[in-house]
Structure formats: structure tokens, C-alpha cells
Scaffold this motif. Structure first.
Motif, PDB file in Angstrom:
ATOM      1  N   MET A 195     -42.541 -62.944  61.182  1.00  0.00           N
ATOM      2  CA  MET A 195     -42.316 -62.313  59.136  1.00  0.00           C
ATOM      3  C   MET A 195     -42.682 -63.085  59.219  1.00  0.00           C
ATOM      4  SD  MET A 195     -39.935 -59.057  58.853  1.00  0.00           S
ATOM      5  CE  MET A 195     -40.105 -58.143  59.470  1.00  0.00           C
ATOM      6  N   HIS A 196     -43.076 -62.577  57.749  1.00  0.00           N
ATOM      7  CA  HIS A 196     -43.769 -64.110  56.462  1.00  0.00           C
ATOM      8  C   HIS A 196     -43.785 -63.480  55.042  1.00  0.00           C
ATOM      9  CE1 HIS A 196     -47.244 -64.943  58.692  1.00  0.00           C
ATOM     10  NE2 HIS A 196     -46.540 -65.298  59.828  1.00  0.00           N
ATOM     11  N   PRO A 197     -43.968 -64.216  54.243  1.00  0.00           N
ATOM     12  CA  PRO A 197     -44.896 -63.311  53.640  1.00  0.00           C
ATOM     13  C   PRO A 197     -46.403 -62.746  53.350  1.00  0.00           C
ATOM     14  CG  PRO A 197     -43.762 -65.124  52.241  1.00  0.00           C
ATOM     15  CD  PRO A 197     -44.007 -65.117  53.900  1.00  0.00           C
ATOM     16  N   LEU A 198     -47.195 -63.699  54.757  1.00  0.00           N
ATOM     17  CA  LEU A 198     -48.581 -62.869  54.969  1.00  0.00           C
ATOM     18  C   LEU A 198     -48.542 -61.801  56.483  1.00  0.00           C
ATOM     19  CD1 LEU A 198     -50.203 -66.123  54.969  1.00  0.00           C
ATOM     20  CD2 LEU A 198     -50.354 -63.844  53.605  1.00  0.00           C
ATOM     21  N   LEU A 199     -47.224 -61.136  56.387  1.00  0.00           N
ATOM     22  CA  LEU A 199     -47.100 -60.398  57.448  1.00  0.00           C
ATOM     23  C   LEU A 199     -45.231 -59.777  57.944  1.00  0.00           C
ATOM     24  CD1 LEU A 199     -47.595 -59.947  60.912  1.00  0.00           C
ATOM     25  CD2 LEU A 199     -46.708 -61.389  61.765  1.00  0.00           C
ATOM     26  N   VAL A 200     -45.962 -59.037  56.409  1.00  0.00           N
ATOM     27  CA  VAL A 200     -44.652 -58.503  55.963  1.00  0.00           C
ATOM     28  C   VAL A 200     -43.965 -57.500  56.988  1.00  0.00           C
ATOM     29  CG1 VAL A 200     -44.241 -56.941  53.897  1.00  0.00           C
ATOM     30  CG2 VAL A 200     -45.233 -58.656  53.442  1.00  0.00           C
ATOM     31  N   GLU A 201     -44.960 -56.369  57.814  1.00  0.00           N
ATOM     32  CA  GLU A 201     -44.098 -56.159  59.149  1.00  0.00           C
ATOM     33  C   GLU A 201     -43.574 -54.499  58.017  1.00  0.00           C
ATOM     34  OE1 GLU A 201     -45.543 -55.667  61.753  1.00  0.00           O
ATOM     35  OE2 GLU A 201     -45.523 -57.514  62.943  1.00  0.00           O
ATOM     36  N   GLU A 202     -43.693 -54.177  56.943  1.00  0.00           N
ATOM     37  CA  GLU A 202     -43.083 -52.605  56.473  1.00  0.00           C
ATOM     38  C   GLU A 202     -43.399 -51.718  57.414  1.00  0.00           C
ATOM     39  OE1 GLU A 202     -41.478 -53.612  53.498  1.00  0.00           O
ATOM     40  OE2 GLU A 202     -40.701 -51.105  53.595  1.00  0.00           O
ATOM     41  N   GLU A 203     -43.724 -51.302  57.794  1.00  0.00           N
ATOM     42  CA  GLU A 203     -43.649 -50.346  58.831  1.00  0.00           C
ATOM     43  C   GLU A 203     -42.749 -50.869  60.077  1.00  0.00           C
ATOM     44  OE1 GLU A 203     -46.571 -47.219  61.299  1.00  0.00           O
ATOM     45  OE2 GLU A 203     -47.382 -48.638  60.278  1.00  0.00           O
ATOM     46  N   LEU A 204     -42.860 -51.318  60.652  1.00  0.00           N
ATOM     47  CA  LEU A 204     -42.233 -52.540  62.136  1.00  0.00           C
ATOM     48  C   LEU A 204     -40.510 -52.255  61.411  1.00  0.00           C
ATOM     49  CD1 LEU A 204     -41.332 -53.018  64.747  1.00  0.00           C
ATOM     50  CD2 LEU A 204     -42.275 -55.309  64.045  1.00  0.00           C
ATOM     51  N   LEU A 205     -39.792 -53.036  60.165  1.00  0.00           N
ATOM     52  CA  LEU A 205     -39.031 -52.804  59.400  1.00  0.00           C
ATOM     53  C   LEU A 205     -38.023 -51.329  59.263  1.00  0.00           C
ATOM     54  CD1 LEU A 205     -36.673 -55.011  58.467  1.00  0.00           C
ATOM     55  CD2 LEU A 205     -37.898 -55.255  56.016  1.00  0.00           C
ATOM     56  N   GLN A 206     -39.060 -50.647  58.716  1.00  0.00           N
ATOM     57  CA  GLN A 206     -38.150 -49.289  58.550  1.00  0.00           C
ATOM     58  C   GLN A 206     -38.067 -48.535  59.664  1.00  0.00           C
ATOM     59  OE1 GLN A 206     -36.716 -48.620  56.002  1.00  0.00           O
ATOM     60  NE2 GLN A 206     -38.376 -50.882  55.007  1.00  0.00           N
ATOM     61  N   TYR A 207     -38.858 -48.818  60.514  1.00  0.00           N
ATOM     62  CA  TYR A 207     -38.361 -48.391  61.747  1.00  0.00           C
ATOM     63  C   TYR A 207     -37.507 -48.655  62.650  1.00  0.00           C
ATOM     64  CZ  TYR A 207     -39.051 -46.872  66.943  1.00  0.00           C
ATOM     65  OH  TYR A 207     -39.172 -45.906  68.320  1.00  0.00           O
ATOM     66  N   CYS A 208     -37.267 -50.019  62.359  1.00  0.00           N
ATOM     67  CA  CYS A 208     -36.233 -50.648  63.120  1.00  0.00           C
ATOM     68  C   CYS A 208     -34.917 -50.458  62.480  1.00  0.00           C
ATOM     69  CB  CYS A 208     -35.803 -51.650  63.596  1.00  0.00           C
ATOM     70  SG  CYS A 208     -37.012 -53.100  64.630  1.00  0.00           S
ATOM     71  N   LYS A 209     -35.179 -50.536  60.675  1.00  0.00           N
ATOM     72  CA  LYS A 209     -34.060 -50.086  60.042  1.00  0.00           C
ATOM     73  C   LYS A 209     -33.497 -48.500  61.152  1.00  0.00           C
ATOM     74  CE  LYS A 209     -33.950 -53.005  56.322  1.00  0.00           C
ATOM     75  NZ  LYS A 209     -34.555 -53.045  54.930  1.00  0.00           N
ATOM     76  N   SER A 210     -34.188 -47.866  60.906  1.00  0.00           N
ATOM     77  CA  SER A 210     -33.869 -46.147  61.193  1.00  0.00           C
ATOM     78  C   SER A 210     -33.029 -45.900  62.665  1.00  0.00           C
ATOM     79  CB  SER A 210     -35.559 -45.365  61.336  1.00  0.00           C
ATOM     80  OG  SER A 210     -36.600 -45.755  62.400  1.00  0.00           O
ATOM     81  N   LYS A 211     -33.513 -47.062  63.609  1.00  0.00           N
ATOM     82  CA  LYS A 211     -32.867 -47.353  64.977  1.00  0.00           C
ATOM     83  C   LYS A 211     -31.648 -47.849  64.974  1.00  0.00           C
ATOM     84  CE  LYS A 211     -36.153 -44.802  66.466  1.00  0.00           C
ATOM     85  NZ  LYS A 211     -35.733 -43.639  67.226  1.00  0.00           N
ATOM     86  N   GLY A 212     -31.537 -48.112  63.968  1.00  0.00           N
ATOM     87  CA  GLY A 212     -30.301 -49.072  64.165  1.00  0.00           C
ATOM     88  C   GLY A 212     -30.788 -49.878  64.361  1.00  0.00           C
TER      89      GLY A 212
END
Ligand SMILES: NC(=O)c1ccc[n+]([C@@H]2O[C@H](COP(=O)([O-])OP(=O)(O)OC[C@H]3O[C@@H](n4cnc5c(N)ncnc54)[C@H](OP(=O)(O)O)[C@@H]3O)[C@@H](O)[C@H]2O)c1
Length: 316
Positions: A195-212
Motif C-alpha cells: 500500500m502506498h499512494p499509487l496503490l491506495v486500496e480504499e475499498e480493501l481498507l474500508q472492507y477490513c475496517k468494517s470487519k475489525g
């Protein structure tokens, strides 16, 4: 500049984890190079790092264990992560106890499945042909069993030994996390991904947050591909920091734990001294996203990662 207080994150186990870690891989793969990592890992602890990211296949577990001992920092104040190699899924218990022996510490704070892939075990050692075993035609020797769901069930059992305080995964996409969660009894505490600014992975991040699930970022600097981007340069100047400091602060602002690696004492310290970013700058950095992988890239010729899984299998 106002200096960011590095946060302490909470895992779904209730344990605390420092919001930045030191990456402890070796740049070269020789026994001498592995041993040569100890001084800079020790220096990182002495400089204030309390979260150490190693892996069986990095060849640095011994150095991490020695550095932990020599630092004199009480074990309970340190957070040590190591990882199960993809070529050790069929020898799970041996691999875990070998890691603990090399580290020579009683327990690890986090044990990660290094990859959703499962490769054949063809022997111990840190040589690339052991890590990426292939047949005589060069085809990856992959296993259908144990698959990542089977391995996860064994990792859940490892929790009961007390040798592993938390378990997590690495290089998992939403697709593979969904599959894992179909049979998991324990939700992974962490997903460590590029993960870095060229690979932001917003959807994955939000998914992980939603699962704790806490997201840990590897290759967090994005190297020169990210660091030389005009916006990064401009914002680094605005905050009077280096481009790396800016990018590490961006990770933390997103609730992600970066594990930058630096062998250099000055840069190790720099990476703990981060600017407080304005929300609009965090957003602007995220807008640089190109979904571009710099570390684990699909080969354009065969459409696979390391001649093994396709982007579809990886869920990329
Ligand atoms: N789970 C996985 O599959 C996986 C894969 C890759 C990596 N990782 C983990 O992530 C860690 C870091 O990843 P990485 O090494 O690929 O990427 P990285 O930390 O983004 O980049 C490391 C490079 O950045 C340089 N650097 C660090 N701080 C700097 C600063 N302040 N200014 C200028 N240059 C700086 C380092 O050089 P100097 O040493 O000279 O400072 C080194 O060349 C690894 O050590 C490992 O623990 C995990």
C-alpha cells in the motif's frame, strides 16, 4: 512543523500495537547479509521502534531475536510479527516452532499467513528455490491442500498454544478474505498488504475496517515511483519534511500501520518524526491512486504472480 504523536492501534484481540513498525527484511539473501541486519534492527529499537516486522523467509528472525535481547527493552513492550511462508503450509507446526527457535523468544505477538497461495515444501533453507519450488519445467509447485482456509484453521489452533498472541493474513484481497471468513472461527487481526499512494486500496481498507481487521502497509514509501511525484514533492515542501515522512503520515491518517524499512539510523529516526497533515492533503495524496503494484507485480507474459496465481485468483 507540528509532530504527529504515533498512535497505538487496538487489535480485535484487545491487544495494542504501535502505529508504525520497522520492516526487518534483508536486502540480500546470504547468511552474512542476514546476520548483518542485527545492528540496524537493534538501532531501530534503541531509536524508539516498538513494533518489528519480520518473516521466516526474510532470514532475519535470528537478528530480530538478538536485537530484542540486546536492547534490554522488556519483551512485553515490544510487538513482534513473523510470518508462515507459502511453501510451509504443509509443515505448519515445524515452521512455527522453527521461527520461535530462531527468534529465541517465548511468543510472537502476531503470526501472519504470508500469502493466500500454498506451495509445496521441498526442504528448509532461505534459498529462492526453496521459497519458490518449481518442477524441472519451471512450473510452480502449488498445493490444493492445505488451501488458505485449511491453513487458517491450523493457525486458529496455534492461538491455544500461547506461542502466538494473534493471527492474521498478508496479501489478501477482499475476494480471498470473504472466502476465508466463510469458515473462519477467528477473524484475522491484521491484513498486511502492499500500500502506498499509487496503490491506495480504499475499498480493501474500508472492507477490513468494517470487519475489525487492522491494515498494515508494506512497501509503504512507494519508492521513487511515489516519492518523485510532483504533488508529493510539493506537499513535502509545504510541511518541511521529506517525501517519505509525508507518505508515512498519510498512512497513519488513514488508520493504516506502515512498516517502513530503513537500515540507516538517521532515516529510521526521521520515519518516527512525522508531520500532522491537513485532511484535504490526505485526500489529495489518495487521489494519486493508479492501482499500481510496485513490489508484487503480475508478470505481463504469463499473467501470473511468480508463475503461480493469476490476478483473478488473487482477487486483484
Ligand atoms: N507481507 C509481504 O508480502 C511483504 C512484502 C514486502 C515487504 N514487506 C515488509 O515491509 C517492509 C518494508 O517494505 P519495503 O522494504 O518493500 O519498502 P519500503 O519500506 O517502502 O522501502 C524501503 C526503502 O526505502 C528507503 N527509505 C526508508 N526510509 C527512508 C527515508 N526516510 N528517506 C529515504 N529513503 C528511505 C530504504 O533505504 P535505507 O535503508 O537506505 O534507508 C529502503 O531502500 C519490509 O521490510 C517487510 O517487513 C512485507
Amino acid at each position: 512543523m507540528s509532530v504527529l504523536e504515533i498512535p497505538i492501534r487496538k487489535l480485535n484481540t484487545g491487544a495494542s500495537v504501535p502505529g508504525i513498525g520497522i520492516g526487518c527484511a534483508s536486502n540480500e539473501r546470504t547468511p552474512e547479509a542476514f546476520r548483518a541486519t542485527k545492528p540496524w534492527i537493534l538501532n531501530a529499537i534503541q531509536s524508539g521502534y516498538r513494533h518489528l516486522d519480520t518473516a521466516s523467509l526474510y532470514g532475519t528472525e535470528e537478528s530480530v531475536g538478538l536485537a530484542v535481547k540486546e536492547s534490554g527493552v522488556p519483551r512485553e513492550e515490544l510487538f513482534v510479527t513473523t510470518k508462515l511462508p507459502w511453501s510451509h503450509t504443509s509443515i505448519f507446526w515445524k515452521s512455527l516452532y522453527d521461527s520461535l527457535d530462531r527468534l529465541d523468544i517465548d511468543y510472537v505477538d502476531m503470526y501472519l499467513m504470508h500469502s493466500p497461495m500454498s506451495w509445496k515444501y521441498i526442504g528448509d533453507g532461505f534459498e529462492l528455490d526453496k521459497i519458490f519450488p518449481r518442477d524441472s519445467d519451471g512450473n510452480a509447485l502449488l498445493l490444493d491442500h492445505p488451501n488458505f482456509s485449511d491453513t487458517w484453521a491450523t493457525m486458529e489452533m496455534a492461538l491455544a498454544t500461547g506461542k502466538v498472541k494473534a493471527i492474521g493474513v498478508s496479501n489478501f484481497s477482499i475476494k480471498n478474505l470473504e472466502k476465508l471468513l466463510e469458515t473462519a472461527k477467528v477473524v484475522p487481526a491484521v491484513n498486511q498488504v502492499e500500500m502506498h499512494p499509487l496503490l491506495v486500496e480504499e475499498e480493501l481498507l474500508q472492507y477490513c475496517k468494517s470487519k475489525g481487521i487492522v491494515v498494515v502497509a508494506y512497501s509503504p514509501t512507494g519508492f521513487s515511483d511515489v516519492l518523485t511525484l510532483p504533488l508529493i514533492q510539493k506537499l513535502a515542501e509545504k510541511y518541511s519534511t521529506s517525501a517519505v515522512q509525508l507518505v508515512l503520515s498519510w498512512h497513519i491518517a488513514r488508520g493504516v500501520i506502515p512498516v517502513p524499512q530503513s537500515t540507516n539510523p538517521g532515516r529510521q529516526l526521521q520515519n518516527l518524526t512525522l508531520p500532522v497533515l491537513e485532511a484535504e492533503d490526505v485526500k489529495a495524496i489518495s487521489s494519486l491512486d493508479q492501482g499500481k503494484r510496485l513490489t508484487q507485480k503480475i508478470d505481463e507474459k504469463d499473467g501470473k504472480l511468480w508463475g503461480a496465481w493469476t490476478a483473478e485468483q488473487l482477487g486483484w
